[in-house]
Design a protein around this motif. Structure first.
Motif, mmCIF file in Angstrom:
data_model
loop_
_atom_site.group_PDB
_atom_site.id
_atom_site.type_symbol
_atom_site.label_atom_id
_atom_site.label_comp_id
_atom_site.label_asym_id
_atom_site.label_seq_id
_atom_site.Cartn_x
_atom_site.Cartn_y
_atom_site.Cartn_z
ATOM 1 N N GLN A 233 0.826 -1.197 0.000
ATOM 2 C CA GLN A 233 0.000 0.000 0.000
ATOM 3 C C GLN A 233 0.863 1.251 0.000
ATOM 4 O O GLN A 233 1.857 1.323 0.726
ATOM 5 N N GLN A 234 0.477 2.226 -0.810
ATOM 6 C CA GLN A 234 1.234 3.469 -0.897
ATOM 7 C C GLN A 234 0.323 4.664 -0.674
ATOM 8 O O GLN A 234 -0.842 4.651 -1.074
ATOM 9 N N VAL A 235 0.882 5.685 -0.030
ATOM 10 C CA VAL A 235 0.173 6.940 0.169
ATOM 11 C C VAL A 235 1.056 8.066 -0.363
ATOM 12 O O VAL A 235 2.178 8.232 0.103
ATOM 13 N N MET A 236 0.549 8.758 -1.354
ATOM 14 C CA MET A 236 1.317 9.825 -1.983
ATOM 15 C C MET A 236 0.688 11.163 -1.663
ATOM 16 O O MET A 236 -0.522 11.336 -1.793
ATOM 17 N N CYS B 132 -3.826 13.970 -1.177
ATOM 18 C CA CYS B 132 -3.368 12.697 -0.636
ATOM 19 C C CYS B 132 -4.009 11.588 -1.470
ATOM 20 O O CYS B 132 -5.246 11.539 -1.579
ATOM 21 N N ASN B 133 -3.187 10.744 -2.067
ATOM 22 C CA ASN B 133 -3.692 9.695 -2.948
ATOM 23 C C ASN B 133 -3.239 8.325 -2.458
ATOM 24 O O ASN B 133 -2.057 8.113 -2.179
ATOM 25 N N SER B 134 -4.203 7.415 -2.404
ATOM 26 C CA SER B 134 -3.913 6.057 -1.956
ATOM 27 C C SER B 134 -4.036 5.075 -3.116
ATOM 28 O O SER B 134 -4.824 5.279 -4.028
ATOM 29 N N ALA C 207 -14.514 7.735 -4.511
ATOM 30 C CA ALA C 207 -14.024 6.353 -4.509
ATOM 31 C C ALA C 207 -13.254 6.024 -3.235
ATOM 32 O O ALA C 207 -12.755 4.904 -3.081
ATOM 33 N N LYS C 208 -13.128 6.983 -2.327
ATOM 34 C CA LYS C 208 -12.412 6.813 -1.060
ATOM 35 C C LYS C 208 -10.966 6.354 -1.283
ATOM 36 O O LYS C 208 -10.430 5.527 -0.550
ATOM 37 N N LYS C 209 -10.341 6.921 -2.325
ATOM 38 C CA LYS C 209 -8.937 6.618 -2.573
ATOM 39 C C LYS C 209 -8.092 7.890 -2.554
ATOM 40 O O LYS C 209 -6.874 7.822 -2.694
ATOM 41 N N ASN C 210 -8.742 9.034 -2.385
ATOM 42 C CA ASN C 210 -7.979 10.267 -2.341
ATOM 43 C C ASN C 210 -8.702 11.291 -1.478
ATOM 44 O O ASN C 210 -9.901 11.175 -1.192
ATOM 45 N N SER C 211 -7.931 12.287 -1.085
ATOM 46 C CA SER C 211 -8.468 13.335 -0.228
ATOM 47 C C SER C 211 -7.703 14.625 -0.486
ATOM 48 O O SER C 211 -6.580 14.602 -1.017
ATOM 49 N N SER C 212 -8.307 15.727 -0.142
ATOM 50 C CA SER C 212 -7.635 17.005 -0.310
ATOM 51 C C SER C 212 -7.889 17.902 0.893
ATOM 52 O O SER C 212 -8.894 17.760 1.602
ATOM 53 N N GLY D 261 1.559 9.786 4.829
ATOM 54 C CA GLY D 261 2.182 10.418 3.684
ATOM 55 C C GLY D 261 3.415 11.179 4.149
ATOM 56 O O GLY D 261 3.596 11.407 5.354
ATOM 57 N N LEU D 262 4.263 11.574 3.182
ATOM 58 C CA LEU D 262 5.478 12.299 3.539
ATOM 59 C C LEU D 262 5.217 13.773 3.841
ATOM 60 O O LEU D 262 6.105 14.492 4.290
ATOM 61 N N GLY D 263 3.991 14.216 3.602
ATOM 62 C CA GLY D 263 3.623 15.569 3.969
ATOM 63 C C GLY D 263 3.835 16.595 2.873
ATOM 64 O O GLY D 263 4.615 16.396 1.938
ATOM 65 N N THR D 264 3.097 17.685 2.999
ATOM 66 C CA THR D 264 3.293 18.859 2.151
ATOM 67 C C THR D 264 3.705 20.002 3.052
ATOM 68 O O THR D 264 2.966 20.351 3.985
ATOM 69 N N SER D 265 4.880 20.554 2.787
ATOM 70 C CA SER D 265 5.374 21.678 3.585
ATOM 71 C C SER D 265 4.917 22.982 2.966
ATOM 72 O O SER D 265 5.179 23.248 1.785
ATOM 73 N N LEU D 266 4.239 23.780 3.757
ATOM 74 C CA LEU D 266 3.701 25.061 3.290
ATOM 75 C C LEU D 266 4.503 26.218 3.892
ATOM 76 O O LEU D 266 4.659 26.294 5.113
ATOM 77 N N ALA D 267 4.992 27.079 3.009
ATOM 78 C CA ALA D 267 5.651 28.315 3.446
ATOM 79 C C ALA D 267 4.787 29.473 2.972
ATOM 80 O O ALA D 267 4.278 29.453 1.849
ATOM 81 N N VAL D 268 4.609 30.473 3.809
ATOM 82 C CA VAL D 268 3.766 31.621 3.480
ATOM 83 C C VAL D 268 4.585 32.898 3.607
ATOM 84 O O VAL D 268 5.116 33.204 4.684
#
Lengths: 113, 114
Positions: free
Chosen positions: A2-5, A23-25, A68-73, A104-111
């Motif tokens: 299983q992978q989470v991107m 986030c995609n599974s 489809a319960k395979k991705n989220s935002s 997931g490895l995360g999304t880093s947000l800079a503002v």
């Protein structure tokens, strides 16, 4: 296995701009959790999504679970400097009978102010 | 309500040594999970304890072990330290075991192995 991107890995925005992380599974999920980690801090739980197509809002944050319960935002409207941090999604490990979370490895947000 | 408390906050050890990390969960939380966080690998699940029993285990070598006491406090031990064990070790507590309950993390222990 299983992978989470999570994409993107990094995002740099001007204050006031919108931000979205995905986030995609590779497999169908029973639920998904989102966390935020400030620089130098620890992950803090934001929300859990369970239902197909579910949309939840927390002030300027909007969370969505795919049909489809395979991705989220996670969408942030009009970012502020307080939104800086890394956003993680975490999903049950299907191969392990859903008894532990895969992150997931995360999304880093800079503002930029 | 007090949050999850981890001690110590920072540790510097040399290769071959062993280390014990401590975690006190939120009052009433019986599940304690441990994670290793590194820049390249992200958050990796180590193990989960519930009612003093290990309920889940991640893919880490046997050098990594843990236990939970009757008051739900937990300890994690790493023996024969390697350079690659340098990481932030996070403890998280939750009301129930498994993946349905939100995790409440402590501030972590930053371990540096030289």
């Amino acid at each position: 296995g299983q992978q989470v991107m999570q994409i993107p890995q990094y995002q740099h925005v001007q204050e006031g701009e919108d931000f979205t992380t995905y986030c995609n599974s590779s497999t169908t999920l029973s639920n998904i959790q989102w966390y935020k980690q400030r620089p130098g801090g620890h992950p803090v739980f934001l929300i859990q999504l369970v239902k197909s197509g579910e949309v939840k809002k927390q002030k300027r944050l909007t969370f969505q679970f795919g049909e489809a319960k395979k991705n989220s935002s996670l969408h942030i409207t009009a970012t502020q400097t307080t939104d800086v941090g890394t956003y993680f999604c975490a999903v049950p490990d299907n191969a392990g009978n859903n008894r532990k979370l895969i992150w997931g490895l995360g999304t880093s947000l800079a503002v930029n102010p | 309500k007090a949050g999850v408390t981890q001690t110590p906050r920072y540790l510097i050890k040399t290769r071959g040594q062993q280390v014990t990390l401590s975690c006190s969960p939120i009052s009433g939380h019986r599940s304690v999970s441990w994670y290793q966080q590194t820049p390249g690998q992200g958050l990796q699940f180590l193990f989960e304890y519930f009612s003093e029993t290990q309920r889940n285990k991640g893919n880490f070598p046997g050098r990594f072990s843990g236990r939970q006491f009757s008051n739900s406090r937990s300890e994690m031990n790493v023996s024969t330290l390697e350079l690659g064990d340098s990481a932030l070790y996070l403890c998280a507590s939750s009301l129930a075991q498994g993946v349905g309950s939100p995790l409440h993390f402590g501030n972590g222990t930053r371990l540096t192995v030289t």
